[in-house]
Design an enzyme around this catalytic site. Structure first.
Site, PDB file in Angstrom:
ATOM      1  CG  ASN A  38      -3.783  -2.657   6.714  1.00 58.94           C
ATOM      2  OD1 ASN A  38      -3.655  -2.222   5.581  1.00 58.94           O
ATOM      3  ND2 ASN A  38      -4.747  -3.483   7.047  1.00 58.94           N
ATOM      4  CD  GLU A  93      -8.549  -9.597  -4.089  1.00 56.12           C
ATOM      5  OE1 GLU A  93      -7.358  -9.783  -3.754  1.00 56.12           O
ATOM      6  OE2 GLU A  93      -9.470  -9.414  -3.266  1.00 56.12           O
ATOM      7  CE1 TYR A 138      -9.403  -3.005   0.136  1.00 54.53           C
ATOM      8  CE2 TYR A 138      -9.001  -0.936  -0.999  1.00 54.53           C
ATOM      9  CZ  TYR A 138      -8.548  -1.988  -0.219  1.00 54.53           C
ATOM     10  OH  TYR A 138      -7.235  -2.003   0.209  1.00 54.53           O
ATOM     11  CE  LYS A 183      -3.917  -2.309   2.256  1.00 49.72           C
ATOM     12  NZ  LYS A 183      -5.004  -2.197   3.272  1.00 49.72           N
ATOM     13  CG  PHE A 198     -13.415   1.108   6.925  1.00 48.07           C
ATOM     14  CD1 PHE A 198     -12.871   0.571   5.772  1.00 48.07           C
ATOM     15  CD2 PHE A 198     -14.231   0.301   7.716  1.00 48.07           C
ATOM     16  CE1 PHE A 198     -13.126  -0.732   5.397  1.00 48.07           C
ATOM     17  CE2 PHE A 198     -14.502  -1.016   7.341  1.00 48.07           C
ATOM     18  CZ  PHE A 198     -13.944  -1.530   6.178  1.00 48.07           C
ATOM     19  CG  HIS A 203      -5.131  -6.544  -0.652  1.00 48.72           C
ATOM     20  ND1 HIS A 203      -6.372  -6.722  -0.084  1.00 48.72           N
ATOM     21  CD2 HIS A 203      -5.081  -7.374  -1.723  1.00 48.72           C
ATOM     22  CE1 HIS A 203      -7.047  -7.628  -0.804  1.00 48.72           C
ATOM     23  NE2 HIS A 203      -6.277  -8.036  -1.803  1.00 48.72           N
ATOM     24  CB  THR A 254      -7.933  -6.487   9.744  1.00 44.22           C
ATOM     25  OG1 THR A 254      -8.199  -7.604   8.911  1.00 44.22           O
ATOM     26  CG2 THR A 254      -8.228  -5.201   8.985  1.00 44.22           C
ATOM     27  NE  ARG A 263      -2.611  -6.070   6.801  1.00 39.05           N
ATOM     28  CZ  ARG A 263      -3.799  -6.537   6.479  1.00 39.05           C
ATOM     29  NH1 ARG A 263      -4.483  -7.271   7.338  1.00 39.05           N
ATOM     30  NH2 ARG A 263      -4.321  -6.271   5.296  1.00 39.05           N
ATOM     31  NE  ARG A 265      -6.574 -12.736   4.804  1.00 40.21           N
ATOM     32  CZ  ARG A 265      -7.279 -11.603   4.831  1.00 40.21           C
ATOM     33  NH1 ARG A 265      -7.022 -10.629   3.955  1.00 40.21           N
ATOM     34  NH2 ARG A 265      -8.223 -11.423   5.717  1.00 40.21           N
TER      35      ARG A 265
HETATM   36  P1  GTP Z   1      -6.957  -6.450   2.996  1.00 32.90           P
HETATM   37  O1  GTP Z   1      -5.948  -7.553   2.835  1.00 32.90           O
HETATM   38  O2  GTP Z   1      -6.372  -5.083   2.734  1.00 32.90           O
HETATM   39  O3  GTP Z   1      -8.236  -6.709   2.241  1.00 32.90           O
HETATM   40  O4  GTP Z   1      -7.276  -6.416   4.531  1.00 32.90           O
HETATM   41  P2  GTP Z   1      -8.161  -7.404   5.397  1.00 32.90           P
HETATM   42  O5  GTP Z   1      -8.723  -8.492   4.549  1.00 32.90           O
HETATM   43  O6  GTP Z   1      -7.344  -7.758   6.582  1.00 32.90           O
HETATM   44  O7  GTP Z   1      -9.306  -6.439   5.857  1.00 32.90           O
HETATM   45  P3  GTP Z   1     -10.683  -6.071   5.167  1.00 32.90           P
HETATM   46  O8  GTP Z   1     -10.797  -6.704   3.818  1.00 32.90           O
HETATM   47  O9  GTP Z   1     -11.751  -6.309   6.168  1.00 32.90           O
HETATM   48  O10 GTP Z   1     -10.544  -4.495   4.982  1.00 32.90           O
HETATM   49  C1  GTP Z   1      -9.858  -3.942   3.874  1.00 32.90           C
HETATM   50  C2  GTP Z   1      -9.022  -2.806   4.371  1.00 32.90           C
HETATM   51  O11 GTP Z   1      -9.867  -1.791   4.885  1.00 32.90           O
HETATM   52  C3  GTP Z   1      -8.075  -3.158   5.539  1.00 32.90           C
HETATM   53  O12 GTP Z   1      -6.836  -3.662   5.102  1.00 32.90           O
HETATM   54  C4  GTP Z   1      -7.924  -1.824   6.215  1.00 32.90           C
HETATM   55  O13 GTP Z   1      -6.956  -1.042   5.501  1.00 32.90           O
HETATM   56  C5  GTP Z   1      -9.281  -1.188   6.020  1.00 32.90           C
HETATM   57  N1  GTP Z   1     -10.160  -1.424   7.172  1.00 32.90           N
HETATM   58  C6  GTP Z   1     -10.857  -2.542   7.471  1.00 32.90           C
HETATM   59  N2  GTP Z   1     -11.572  -2.394   8.603  1.00 32.90           N
HETATM   60  C7  GTP Z   1     -11.326  -1.133   9.023  1.00 32.90           C
HETATM   61  C8  GTP Z   1     -11.783  -0.372  10.137  1.00 32.90           C
HETATM   62  O14 GTP Z   1     -12.554  -0.831  10.966  1.00 32.90           O
HETATM   63  N3  GTP Z   1     -11.295   0.919  10.231  1.00 32.90           N
HETATM   64  C9  GTP Z   1     -10.444   1.438   9.314  1.00 32.90           C
HETATM   65  N4  GTP Z   1     -10.022   2.697   9.481  1.00 32.90           N
HETATM   66  N5  GTP Z   1      -9.994   0.752   8.262  1.00 32.90           N
HETATM   67  C10 GTP Z   1     -10.434  -0.521   8.110  1.00 32.90           C
HETATM   68 MG    MG Z   2      -9.753  -8.083   2.711  1.00 29.01          MG
END
Ligand code: GTP
Ligand code: MG
Length: 139
Positions: free
Chosen positions: A109, A123, A46, A9, A54, A112, A89, A98, A83
């Site tokens: 973070n 993807e 997304y 990112k 968010f 992805h 996350t 992370r 993962r």
């Molecule tokens: P990715 O690998 O980036 O998809 O992350 P993830 O699978 O661990 O998380 P998820 O798909 O639920 O969310 C996608 C992205 O949105 C995360 O990587 C974070 O950058 C952001 N995100 C998710 N939940 C939150 C939240 O509660 N608050 C904020 N500020 N950002 C969030």
């Molecule tokens: Mg995700």
């Protein structure tokens, strides 16, 4: 065989060598591209988060700088192993990408990674095969 789409990112590209080293222990990096994302591709990438509190902030951040995307391929279980290496996350454990390269922010973070073999396929297809349809310039 499984595929994962992994993306460094904005703001974290300096850690690419260390991240590549970790990913290469899990699978084979078969594609890499540097790019700057736009609203259209972020809405697709997304889609499950559209409307969440968010989402707007996440897109603003993801458009703020260059990202590097990878296609990583390997045996069954690859997506889950990546993962695990990425970390959770909200509270990434010591020794995960992370945690080790992050700044303790949920939005910024570091990285992805696809959350299932199905999303890995989708993807990688979107980001490498269909990328031109989104008007994304490869850098
Ligand atoms: P990715 O690998 O980036 O998809 O992350 P993830 O699978 O661990 O998380 P998820 O798909 O639920 O969310 C996608 C992205 O949105 C995360 O990587 C974070 O950058 C952001 N995100 C998710 N939940 C939150 C939240 O509660 N608050 C904020 N500020 N950002 C969030
Ligand atoms: Mg995700």
């Amino acid at each position: 065989m499984e595929k994962s789409f992994v993306m460094i990112k904005p703001g974290f590209l300096e850690f690419e060598p260390q991240i590549v080293e970790r990913l290469s222990k899990i699978g084979k990096i078969t594609k890499r591209q540097k790019m700057k994302l736009n609203n259209e591709i972020l809405a697709a990438h997304y889609h499950e988060h559209i409307g969440k509190p968010f989402y707007e902030g996440l897109c603003k951040y993801m458009k703020s700088g260059e990202v590097v995307g990878f296609q990583v391929e390997g045996e069954d279980g690859l997506v889950e192993k990546i993962r695990e290496a990425v970390g959770s996350t909200k509270n990434p454990e010591k020794g995960t990408i992370r945690h080790d390269f992050g700044i303790g922010e949920i939005t910024r973070n570091v990285i992805h990674a696809s959350d299932s073999p199905k999303s890995g396929q989708e993807e990688c297809n979107r980001m490498f095969e269909q990328i031109n349809q989104f008007g994304i310039e490869i850098l």
